[in-house]
Motif scaffolding. Sequence first.
Motif, short mmCIF file in Angstrom:
data_model
loop_
_atom_site.label_atom_id
_atom_site.label_comp_id
_atom_site.label_asym_id
_atom_site.label_seq_id
_atom_site.Cartn_x
_atom_site.Cartn_y
_atom_site.Cartn_z
N ARG A 19 0.70 -1.12 0.10
CA ARG A 19 -0.05 0.02 -0.03
C ARG A 19 0.94 0.98 0.07
O ARG A 19 0.50 2.11 -0.78
N ALA A 23 1.15 4.15 -2.79
CA ALA A 23 1.03 5.71 -2.34
C ALA A 23 2.17 6.55 -3.18
O ALA A 23 2.14 7.60 -3.57
N ASP A 27 -0.01 8.20 -6.35
CA ASP A 27 -0.72 8.71 -5.28
C ASP A 27 -1.85 9.16 -5.72
O ASP A 27 -2.81 9.40 -5.12
N PHE A 30 -5.88 7.19 -4.74
CA PHE A 30 -6.08 7.50 -3.39
C PHE A 30 -7.15 8.54 -3.20
O PHE A 30 -6.99 9.73 -4.06
N SER A 85 -2.99 3.44 10.61
CA SER A 85 -4.20 3.18 9.85
C SER A 85 -5.12 4.08 10.10
O SER A 85 -6.13 4.47 9.30
N TYR A 91 -7.77 8.49 3.54
CA TYR A 91 -7.24 8.20 2.16
C TYR A 91 -7.81 7.00 1.59
O TYR A 91 -7.62 6.87 0.32
N TYR A 92 -7.94 5.96 2.51
CA TYR A 92 -8.27 4.64 1.93
C TYR A 92 -9.22 3.88 3.01
O TYR A 92 -8.83 3.12 4.14
N TRP A 95 -9.91 -0.11 3.62
CA TRP A 95 -8.62 -0.88 3.89
C TRP A 95 -8.06 -0.58 5.18
O TRP A 95 -7.83 -1.49 5.99
N SER A 96 -8.13 0.77 5.70
CA SER A 96 -7.91 1.11 6.95
C SER A 96 -8.60 0.60 7.94
O SER A 96 -8.07 0.00 9.20
#
Length: 116
Positions: A19, A23, A27, A30, A85, A91-92, A95-96
């Motif tokens: 990940r 980024a 980038d 995202f 995270s 930003y994500y 997934w975080s």
Amino acid sequence: MVLFAGVLMLVGGLLELFRGIMAVARDDIFVTTPRYVFKFDLTSWGWIHVVVGALVALTGIFVIRGVVWARMVGVVIVSISVLDSFLAIPYYPLWSLVVIALDVFVIWALCAYHDA
């Protein structure tokens, strides 16, 4: 349980590493949040994920090998991963949240271990 936590650390650390590489390399994939308090350049977040992911994966290898100090270091490193995270949620997001849930399980498994 600790072996499973070590495997999760290894896999989760590698995924965090990838990940971070995403980024750093591209980038634009995202989501960006214009007024976020902890806003960094996404490349900076990428490098943070690369470092934290590599540390989690490396510590996971030592946890799998049964090294005693790795459990204690693992709790600290995975706690940093949870914080990382959490700060990267804008930003994500999905997934975080997945990483936070897995990291909380890893912390529990490493703390609940006892010699039989």
